[in-house]
Design a protein around this motif. Structure first.
Motif, PDB file in Angstrom:
ATOM      1  N   ILE A  84      28.376  58.780 111.608  1.00 38.43           N
ATOM      2  CA  ILE A  84      27.383  59.030 110.561  1.00 38.43           C
ATOM      3  C   ILE A  84      28.053  59.682 109.353  1.00 38.43           C
ATOM      4  O   ILE A  84      27.739  59.351 108.208  1.00 38.43           O
ATOM      5  CB  ILE A  84      26.212  59.879 111.100  1.00 38.43           C
ATOM      6  N   ARG A  88      28.071  58.167 105.688  1.00 45.18           N
ATOM      7  CA  ARG A  88      27.631  58.990 104.558  1.00 45.18           C
ATOM      8  C   ARG A  88      28.678  58.938 103.441  1.00 45.18           C
ATOM      9  O   ARG A  88      28.341  58.865 102.255  1.00 45.18           O
ATOM     10  CB  ARG A  88      27.406  60.425 105.031  1.00 45.18           C
ATOM     11  N   ASP A 114      21.817  60.499 102.525  1.00 46.72           N
ATOM     12  CA  ASP A 114      20.855  61.279 103.297  1.00 46.72           C
ATOM     13  C   ASP A 114      21.002  62.770 103.083  1.00 46.72           C
ATOM     14  O   ASP A 114      21.971  63.243 102.522  1.00 46.72           O
ATOM     15  CB  ASP A 114      20.990  60.967 104.777  1.00 46.72           C
ATOM     16  N   ALA A 116      21.524  65.755 105.409  1.00 44.23           N
ATOM     17  CA  ALA A 116      22.041  65.843 106.773  1.00 44.23           C
ATOM     18  C   ALA A 116      21.084  66.517 107.755  1.00 44.23           C
ATOM     19  O   ALA A 116      21.128  66.249 108.951  1.00 44.23           O
ATOM     20  CB  ALA A 116      23.383  66.566 106.777  1.00 44.23           C
ATOM     21  N   TRP A 119      16.711  63.688 109.713  1.00 43.48           N
ATOM     22  CA  TRP A 119      17.179  62.437 110.291  1.00 43.48           C
ATOM     23  C   TRP A 119      16.443  61.224 109.735  1.00 43.48           C
ATOM     24  O   TRP A 119      16.968  60.119 109.792  1.00 43.48           O
ATOM     25  CB  TRP A 119      17.132  62.470 111.812  1.00 43.48           C
ATOM     26  N   THR A 122      18.590  60.001 107.194  1.00 48.41           N
ATOM     27  CA  THR A 122      19.776  59.388 107.795  1.00 48.41           C
ATOM     28  C   THR A 122      19.449  57.960 108.211  1.00 48.41           C
ATOM     29  O   THR A 122      20.245  57.038 107.992  1.00 48.41           O
ATOM     30  CB  THR A 122      20.267  60.204 109.010  1.00 48.41           C
TER      31      THR A 122
END
Length: 187
Positions: A84, A88, A114, A116, A119, A122
């Motif tokens: 992730i 990112r 996103d 962090a 979610w 995300t």
């Protein structure tokens, strides 16, 4: 709310006396006696109110379903933090001015970066990254930061597919006013 329910539950568990689990009176200091004297009236009133609403039942805490789901998904995503983080980094690079101009000319949407700690964002970032997968693969020779391996793309896809039902469920739980029903009194 949790603290209030815990305190109310403790009051109800103790009942009307100050006896501990062994049945013996607990030792109280002068300050405790003053507090207890003030609380007795409140406790009796609260007990009467609780018994009139829901006689014979013990008040217990029930955690918020939406928050519990949020925590579970957050814990699961911590397992994949390195992929992730890499996604990112790619999304941030896709939002640089030069790349945004190219994306716009090609008719693509902008990448999403996103937050962090949320979610949902995300999920949105990874979903948009999948939409921009061909762009990233085409531009990877020129901009090496945009390169993700096939297994990483597959992991991103699996993560988006796994998070989609949780996101829908969370939105439904957050939009509804869910409360425990009290038993109806006979007429």
């Amino acid at each position: 709310m949790l603290k209030a329910v815990t305190l109310l539950s403790d009051i109800q568990d103790r009942g009307e006396s100050n006896e501990d689990a062994t049945g013996e009176e607990t030792e109280q200091t002068g300050e405790d006696v003053e507090k207890a004297g003030e609380d007795v009236g409140n406790q009796e009133e609260l007990t009467l109110q609780l018994d009139s609403v829901w006689p014979g039942h013990v008040l217990r805490s029930v955690r918020c379903a939406a928050h519990t789901l949020q925590l579970a998904v957050g814990d699961a995503l911590k397992q994949a933090s390195n992929i992730i983080a890499k996604a990112r980094h790619v999304a941030k690079r896709l939002r640089t001015q030069n790349v945004v101009c190219v994306l716009k000319r090609m008719g693509h949407k902008r990448a999403i970066v996103d937050c962090a700690t949320r979610w949902h964002s995300t999920h949105d970032m990874l979903r948009r990254l999948l939409e921009l997968k061909t762009f990233c693969e085409d531009m990877a020779p020129t901009i090496p930061v945009l390169h993700l391996s096939d297994s990483e793309w597959e992991y991103v896809s699996n993560t988006v597919n796994a998070l989609k039902p949780a996101k829908i469920a969370t939105k439904c739980l957050q939009s509804d006013q869910l409360t425990a029903d009290t038993p109806k009194k006979p007429v």
